[in-house]
Design a protein around this motif. Structure first.
Motif, PDB file in Angstrom:
ATOM      1  N   ASP A  20      -0.590 -45.178 -22.812  1.00  0.00           N
ATOM      2  CA  ASP A  20      -0.477 -46.564 -22.348  1.00  0.00           C
ATOM      3  C   ASP A  20       0.297 -46.693 -21.024  1.00  0.00           C
ATOM      4  O   ASP A  20       1.050 -47.654 -20.838  1.00  0.00           O
ATOM      5  CB  ASP A  20       0.202 -47.418 -23.428  1.00  0.00           C
ATOM      6  CG  ASP A  20      -0.773 -47.765 -24.546  1.00  0.00           C
ATOM      7  OD1 ASP A  20      -1.897 -47.233 -24.549  1.00  0.00           O
ATOM      8  OD2 ASP A  20      -0.406 -48.569 -25.422  1.00  0.00           O
TER       9      ASP A  20
ATOM     10  N   HIS B 189      -2.007 -50.807 -19.272  1.00  0.00           N
ATOM     11  CA  HIS B 189      -2.698 -51.675 -20.228  1.00  0.00           C
ATOM     12  C   HIS B 189      -3.727 -52.546 -19.514  1.00  0.00           C
ATOM     13  O   HIS B 189      -4.774 -52.861 -20.065  1.00  0.00           O
ATOM     14  CB  HIS B 189      -1.703 -52.602 -20.945  1.00  0.00           C
ATOM     15  CG  HIS B 189      -0.838 -51.904 -21.938  1.00  0.00           C
ATOM     16  ND1 HIS B 189       0.319 -51.258 -21.584  1.00  0.00           N
ATOM     17  CD2 HIS B 189      -0.972 -51.744 -23.281  1.00  0.00           C
ATOM     18  CE1 HIS B 189       0.873 -50.732 -22.680  1.00  0.00           C
ATOM     19  NE2 HIS B 189       0.116 -51.016 -23.709  1.00  0.00           N
TER      20      HIS B 189
ATOM     21  N   HIS C 179       1.695 -42.632 -29.419  1.00  0.00           N
ATOM     22  CA  HIS C 179       2.809 -43.436 -29.945  1.00  0.00           C
ATOM     23  C   HIS C 179       2.293 -44.201 -31.152  1.00  0.00           C
ATOM     24  O   HIS C 179       1.088 -44.228 -31.417  1.00  0.00           O
ATOM     25  CB  HIS C 179       3.415 -44.372 -28.892  1.00  0.00           C
ATOM     26  CG  HIS C 179       2.484 -45.415 -28.354  1.00  0.00           C
ATOM     27  ND1 HIS C 179       1.283 -45.116 -27.752  1.00  0.00           N
ATOM     28  CD2 HIS C 179       2.573 -46.777 -28.305  1.00  0.00           C
ATOM     29  CE1 HIS C 179       0.688 -46.235 -27.366  1.00  0.00           C
ATOM     30  NE2 HIS C 179       1.435 -47.254 -27.690  1.00  0.00           N
TER      31      HIS C 179
ATOM     32  N   HIS D 225      -6.279 -47.622 -22.494  1.00  0.00           N
ATOM     33  CA  HIS D 225      -6.660 -48.988 -22.109  1.00  0.00           C
ATOM     34  C   HIS D 225      -7.314 -49.032 -20.732  1.00  0.00           C
ATOM     35  O   HIS D 225      -7.387 -50.099 -20.117  1.00  0.00           O
ATOM     36  CB  HIS D 225      -5.443 -49.910 -22.175  1.00  0.00           C
ATOM     37  CG  HIS D 225      -4.812 -49.939 -23.538  1.00  0.00           C
ATOM     38  ND1 HIS D 225      -5.470 -50.400 -24.655  1.00  0.00           N
ATOM     39  CD2 HIS D 225      -3.599 -49.522 -23.983  1.00  0.00           C
ATOM     40  CE1 HIS D 225      -4.683 -50.277 -25.725  1.00  0.00           C
ATOM     41  NE2 HIS D 225      -3.543 -49.746 -25.331  1.00  0.00           N
TER      42      HIS D 225
ATOM     43  N   ASP E  20      -2.686 -50.338 -32.252  1.00  0.00           N
ATOM     44  CA  ASP E  20      -3.992 -50.075 -31.625  1.00  0.00           C
ATOM     45  C   ASP E  20      -4.222 -48.575 -31.415  1.00  0.00           C
ATOM     46  O   ASP E  20      -5.276 -48.174 -30.932  1.00  0.00           O
ATOM     47  CB  ASP E  20      -4.141 -50.841 -30.305  1.00  0.00           C
ATOM     48  CG  ASP E  20      -2.970 -50.644 -29.364  1.00  0.00           C
ATOM     49  OD1 ASP E  20      -1.818 -50.572 -29.832  1.00  0.00           O
ATOM     50  OD2 ASP E  20      -3.194 -50.558 -28.140  1.00  0.00           O
ATOM     51  N   HIS E  21      -3.243 -47.757 -31.787  1.00  0.00           N
ATOM     52  CA  HIS E  21      -3.353 -46.297 -31.638  1.00  0.00           C
ATOM     53  C   HIS E  21      -3.376 -45.577 -32.973  1.00  0.00           C
ATOM     54  O   HIS E  21      -3.837 -44.445 -33.053  1.00  0.00           O
ATOM     55  CB  HIS E  21      -2.189 -45.765 -30.789  1.00  0.00           C
ATOM     56  CG  HIS E  21      -2.189 -46.367 -29.420  1.00  0.00           C
ATOM     57  ND1 HIS E  21      -2.639 -45.695 -28.309  1.00  0.00           N
ATOM     58  CD2 HIS E  21      -1.852 -47.617 -29.002  1.00  0.00           C
ATOM     59  CE1 HIS E  21      -2.562 -46.502 -27.260  1.00  0.00           C
ATOM     60  NE2 HIS E  21      -2.087 -47.673 -27.658  1.00  0.00           N
TER      61      HIS E  21
HETATM   62 ZN   LIG Z   1      -1.898 -49.504 -26.682  1.00  0.00          ZN
END
Ligand SMILES: [Zn+2]
Length: 294
Positions: free
Chosen positions: A220, A223, A114, A267, A118-119
């Motif tokens: 994710d 998390h 996605h 995560h 952070d990706h």
């Molecule tokens: Zn994430």
């Protein structure tokens, strides 16, 4: 007497796993201190109890991982980490690829779960250019549509959400000539998109099958491992559709436990390969055992 300096960091966060004919390598992008306030409608005292019982940090710390898949003739990246967008404690993807002797121009394909920062922060440089000049970007069509939609940007309710959206649009622009949207099926042979909507509209896992082995890189779904295995009903505040995200988490955990599926996640605690089992309280994660040879 000379003594070596005491270490302040772990050696590079690189961990290999053989899946049939493939080598899948978890690459730790770093870790950041989060907050139980990231959880939507979940009591802080309950979160603290769960973290206390499992000897986890309070406030919680969240790992960020990416994966490199080496096939007999291709190099495939699953997500691109934070790059420079979440501070100096994160963005170790480039360094970890260098540890493996992999240059950015050698990556053929990027499978994306996605378009959160952070990706995908590590897919573009500070000027918004593509870090991986030869890679095709493949992701769920619904995420492409959602983040490119002007209504998403106009509807951003906070500066942070506006920044998320702007970065997603920068990534889409940087790879526009070589982006492929899917709704399911194989992106490349043996690597299939698994829709996992809720966290974002197109949030997806990648099911990797080779020989007799299967691995679900689930993005994710979790998390906070110290909370969401036991309590899959704990949604994240930035889930686009929290109720759908909860239903997806339950469905994927149920499938992983029933099928005894090897999973990995962005995560999950590094090195982040393991299995899901049913537990007295929800589910539990059993980490894969380290072995020296592959
Ligand atoms: Zn994430």
């Amino acid at each position: 007497m000379d003594k070596p300096a005491r270490p302040s960091h772990q050696p590079p966060g690189v961990h290999h796993k053989t899946i049939g004919d493939l080598t899948v390598t978890a690459l730790n992008d770093g870790m950041f201190e989060g907050s139980f306030a990231f959880l939507a409608d979940f009591p802080a005292d309950e979160a603290e109890r769960l973290h206390g019982e499992s000897f986890r940090a309070i406030p919680p710390r969240l790992a960020v991982n990416n994966f490199l898949v080496q096939t007999p003739d291709k190099l495939i990246l699953v997500d691109g980490g934070c790059g420079g967008v979440m501070g100096p404690g994160l963005g170790h993807l480039a360094g970890n690829l260098a540890v493996l002797g992999v240059r950015p121009d050698q990556i053929d394909t990027i499978l994306c779960t996605h378009l959160h920062p952070d990706h995908v922060g590590g897919l573009v440089d500070a000027a918004g250019g593509a870090v991986f000049p030869n890679a095709e970007l493949v992701l769920h069509e619904a995420d492409l549509r959602f983040w490119a939609d002007d209504a998403t940007l106009a509807g951003a309710t906070s500066d942070q959400y506006r920044q998320f959206t702007e970065l997603a649009r920068t990534v889409i622009a940087a790879y526009r000539d070589r982006t492929r949207g899917l709704t399911g099926g194989d992106a490349v042979p043996g690597m299939a998109l698994v829709p996992e909507p809720g966290h974002t509209p197109g949030h997806s896992g990648w099911m990797i099958a080779s020989g007799n082995d299967t691995l679900l890189i689930w993005g994710d779904i979790v998390h906070m491992p110290g909370i969401q295995f036991a309590k899959p009903e704990a949604a994240m505040g930035f889930d686009v559709d929290p109720a759908l995200g909860i239903a997806t988490r339950r469905r994927i955990m149920d499938m992983a436990a029933t099928d005894r599926l090897l999973v990995a996640g962005m995560h999950l605690d590094f090195p982040c390969f393991g299995h899901v089992v049913r537990a007295t309280e929800g589910y539990a994660f059993i980490a894969d055992v380290w072995t020296p040879t592959l």
